[in-house]
Structure formats: structure tokens, C-alpha cells
Design an enzyme around this catalytic site. Sequence first.
Site, PDB file in Angstrom:
ATOM      1  N   ASP A 189      -6.814   3.503  -8.053  1.00 49.33           N
ATOM      2  CA  ASP A 189      -5.983   2.871  -7.026  1.00 49.33           C
ATOM      3  C   ASP A 189      -6.040   1.353  -7.196  1.00 49.33           C
ATOM      4  OD1 ASP A 189      -4.487   2.431  -4.726  1.00 49.33           O
ATOM      5  OD2 ASP A 189      -5.565   3.928  -3.544  1.00 49.33           O
ATOM      6  N   HIS A 219       0.846  -5.186  -7.985  1.00 44.60           N
ATOM      7  CA  HIS A 219       0.156  -4.491  -6.886  1.00 44.60           C
ATOM      8  C   HIS A 219      -0.588  -3.240  -7.338  1.00 44.60           C
ATOM      9  CE1 HIS A 219       1.870  -6.794  -3.432  1.00 44.60           C
ATOM     10  NE2 HIS A 219       2.717  -7.150  -4.382  1.00 44.60           N
TER      11      HIS A 219
HETATM   12  P1  ADP Z   1      -0.370   3.142  -1.387  1.00 46.64           P
HETATM   13  O1  ADP Z   1       0.237   1.774  -1.321  1.00 46.64           O
HETATM   14  O2  ADP Z   1      -0.697   3.601  -2.786  1.00 46.64           O
HETATM   15  O3  ADP Z   1       0.395   4.183  -0.648  1.00 46.64           O
HETATM   16  P2  ADP Z   1      -2.429   2.055   0.377  1.00 46.64           P
HETATM   17  O4  ADP Z   1      -3.647   2.701   0.927  1.00 46.64           O
HETATM   18  O5  ADP Z   1      -2.672   0.741  -0.277  1.00 46.64           O
HETATM   19  O6  ADP Z   1      -1.777   3.082  -0.643  1.00 46.64           O
HETATM   20  O7  ADP Z   1      -1.341   1.849   1.517  1.00 46.64           O
HETATM   21  C1  ADP Z   1      -0.858   2.919   2.291  1.00 46.64           C
HETATM   22  C2  ADP Z   1      -0.213   2.404   3.578  1.00 46.64           C
HETATM   23  O8  ADP Z   1       0.515   3.476   4.188  1.00 46.64           O
HETATM   24  C3  ADP Z   1      -1.232   1.946   4.611  1.00 46.64           C
HETATM   25  O9  ADP Z   1      -0.838   0.703   5.131  1.00 46.64           O
HETATM   26  C4  ADP Z   1      -1.230   3.030   5.690  1.00 46.64           C
HETATM   27  O10 ADP Z   1      -1.424   2.537   6.993  1.00 46.64           O
HETATM   28  C5  ADP Z   1       0.146   3.636   5.568  1.00 46.64           C
HETATM   29  N1  ADP Z   1       0.095   5.086   5.886  1.00 46.64           N
HETATM   30  C6  ADP Z   1      -0.773   5.968   5.399  1.00 46.64           C
HETATM   31  N2  ADP Z   1      -0.559   7.185   5.911  1.00 46.64           N
HETATM   32  C7  ADP Z   1       0.483   7.108   6.728  1.00 46.64           C
HETATM   33  C8  ADP Z   1       1.218   8.060   7.531  1.00 46.64           C
HETATM   34  N3  ADP Z   1       0.943   9.356   7.580  1.00 46.64           N
HETATM   35  N4  ADP Z   1       2.240   7.614   8.230  1.00 46.64           N
HETATM   36  C9  ADP Z   1       2.579   6.312   8.180  1.00 46.64           C
HETATM   37  N5  ADP Z   1       1.947   5.386   7.439  1.00 46.64           N
HETATM   38  C10 ADP Z   1       0.912   5.767   6.713  1.00 46.64           C
END
Ligand code: ADP
Length: 482
Positions: free
Chosen positions: A381, A166
Amino acid sequence: MNKTIIVSNRLPLQISIEEDKLNVTPSVGGLATGMKSVHADGNGVWVGWSGITDEDLDEDLKPKVNEKIENAKCKAVGLTEADVEDFYLGFSNRTLWPLFHYFLEYTKFETEQWDAYKRVNEKFAEVVLETIEEGDTVWVHDYQLLLLPQLIKDKRPDVTIGFFLHIPFPSYEIFRTFPWRQELLTGMLGADLIGFHTYDYERHFLSSVKRILRLDVNFNEITYHDRIVKVDSFPMGIDYGKFSNAALAHDNPDTKKSELQKRLDTHLNEGDDQKFILSIDRLDYTKGIPNRLRAFEHFLNTYPQYKEKVRLVMLAVPSRSNVPQYQKLKRETDELVGRINGEFSTVSWTPIWYFYRSLPFENLIDLYTSSDIALITPVRDGMNLVAKEYVATRTKQDGVLILSEMAGAAKEMNEAILINPNSLEDFATALDKALTMPLEEQQSRMKILQKRLKRYDVEKWAEEFFKTLEATNQIQEVAVSK
Ligand code: ADP
């Protein structure tokens, strides 16, 4: 009936014990949704860590916890505090994570932690091997379990194994610095199909296999002993329906507004030309948060006409806060936000609204739907799902996505404004372009993005991987019978 065994570091469950009361709730992450057809609705078992260490789990409670876990079609791998410290916080998050994201200066190579990584991968193997029956398929996920495919294949050569990474797979020049590079690659090659988000990661992996292991690589197939290992790219999608439906419900005037939405509305109504720029990530050094803040400052200096007309709404989710680099990043972020707000604020305007917390889904939708621009600019990323979620919530097809070229998602999102996150100039011109983009252009770009993301959602992603895995299995059977 044959089953599928899904393996990931964490189980898709949240377990909490409060005053001896045990709560087990499913967690609804993207991966769990993608796996739904094989796990929840199909004949699947999920193997992983419950999130509670052996030391924290009372002996009396253990059978109860295990029963609840099994009822959720899961099987727990027990980890001790030392495992979590050295395997998870240590080797996974202080070696593999920074190295695979090109942060060599943050990468620690410690033999003791490598030993813990091997030990924990073996613990996972033990549970998987206990669970396997003839004809089963195993799908292993992510960088915490790179050695697992071979550990399973050694004992059960008859079982078909898929592996999906991933995060990015780095270029050979980065990967070759890793002291245990051979072991890691051969660990992965226990799988019959190895999947990455993008063709570039796939290419980097094949190059390392060729140059480090000196194996024969024919297009995307590796000949390894008497087996063929197939390598392919499968860009992970989101649960598109969940985000677009939530946004549609949010648009409905009968839906009760959250407190956050009421506050956003108050500010949006202050002036029709006030624009919201949204930034959402985990507080991780790969996400380029300080770069983004400096770039926003540069933008306000270069285009002073936007002062009091734009607001950066920045949401950072606390993450790995016991790793020193994350603590440093938190301090740097706090300081930058303070400095920029101090420099530009007026009595009626604060340029950056900064939230450092996790928010409920409903509030994420409030933010996605209220923002004119999403500024998603990681320095590295694997994919970036936030960029895709923003697009899915634009029910009127307005809004502009500014996305870093360094995110895997950029490969499928050409209609976004793509920028180099290290260039202050790129940031400033992209923001100006987004703020002045005519509505028709916003909509024509957004429509294409939405169509693509809707078609290739997370369920489709899982389905494609599985189909390819099954086909790989048939190739092996033909090769064996020849
Ligand atoms: P990573 O897996 O590196 O954290 P991604 O952008 O691929 O980055 O996924 C992040 C996930 O976390 C997304 O599905 C998003 O909706 C969720 N997310 C981001 N910010 C928040 C927050 N403040 N509270 C809850 N969920 C969040």
C-alpha cells in the site's frame, strides 16, 4: 496574479444527471482537503476528468455542465468511452497499478493500451497548456499522469512543475520489466520536483533513473539536460481535525445515534469482554483481505479462548468491479467469510460481520470509535489513510492499531503493532498482544501517534510540498542566470 494548476485524473466533483436534472457537488476526499488552500481558498484551477464520458454527455447539456465545472474553479478534460476503457481501466489499473504494487502476475503489457495512455496524457496536456499563463505553477498527481510533466515542460519550459505519486514506486528489479520504462521515467522528469510518500519509494525511483537512463544522481538531485530535478518524500497526512472532531461529537450523549451505532451498542453490551476488531479497505488485491481472513481463522484455532469474545467487523468498499481480478477477489472473499462463519458460528455469535458497500462518513466514525482494535494489513500500500483515520478518532487514546509493514504509513507509525501480512503467526501473536494490552500502554502508544498525525496533517503535507517546489524554482533560476 499567478495561479496554481492542480491536475489529477478525476476532478474533485460528483456530477450526476437524473431525468435531465444536473447535479454538481464537490467531493470531499483527502486530496481536495489538502489542496484547499491553493484551490478553493486560493488562486487555483483544478484540471481533470469529470467522470462522465463524451458519449454520455448530451450536446445540449454540455455548456451547462462546463459552466458548473468552471464555477467550481475546475476545467474538464473530455474522455471518450474508449479512453476510459483503455487508459483508465486498461493501462492505469491493469498495468501500472499491479506492477507498482508488485503484482507482476496481474500485470498486462498491451501496446494498444499504452497508446491510449499516451493519447490521454496528451489530452490532459492540451487542457493544461490552454490554461497556463506566465508565472503559473502546475502540480500533477498520480500514476495515471506519469507522462504529463514532460509534455508540459516541452511546450512551457518556463513553468514550474511538481509531481506527486500516491502509490508505491517499485524497486528497480520490478520496474525494469516494464516495456516502456524509459518513456515513463523521462515523462516524470519533466517535473522540477517529484514527491513520494516514503524515502524507500524515492530511493527506488532514483535507482531506476540511474540504471535505466544512466543519469547523474547527486543525493536527491538528478541532472537532466540543463535542469536539476529534485526528488523528495512527503508522507501524506489526513484531515486530522475532521476525524477527531467527528469522534468528539460522536462521544457527546446529545448526539443522535445512527441505526448502525444502535446495533453496534446492542452487541457491545452483550458482554463486557466482547471485543471488536475492525478492518476497512477498498476491495483490492493489494489490501490482503484473503490473507487477513485466513489469519483470523488461524488465530481462532490457535487461541480458542477468544471464541465468542471477539468479532471481526470487515468493511469492504466495492472497487473497479469491471476488472476480472477484482471479481475473482470478491468471490474468494465471499467464500472465505462464509466458510469461517460456517465453521465457528454459534447460536449467539458470528465471528465475522462482513459489509460490502460504501458507507456515509457518519457510519465510518461509528465503526472507528466502536472498535477496540484496527487490523489494517495490506500486502502492499502506498500509504493507507484508514490506519491514520482510526488513530485520529480515538478520543480517549485507547485502542490498538495492528498495521502491515508493507503500508507506507508504517514508516511513521512505529507505535502500532507492525506485522508481516504474509505471516499467520505474526497475525495471531499480534491479535493476542493487542487483546491483552494494558490500557496505559494503549494510551501511551496512541498519544504519540496522535501527536505526530495532528502535526503533519494533509494541509501541512500540501504546504511542505509547495514550499519545496518554490525553493526548487529558485534553484533553477539561479542555475539559469549563472
Ligand atoms: P485507498 O486510497 O487505496 O483506497 P486509503 O486507506 O489510503 O486506501 O484510503 C481509503 C479512503 O476511503 C479513506 O479515506 C477512508 O475513510 C475511505 N473509506 C474506506 N472505507 C469506506 C467506506 N465503506 N465508505 C466510504 N468511505 C470509505
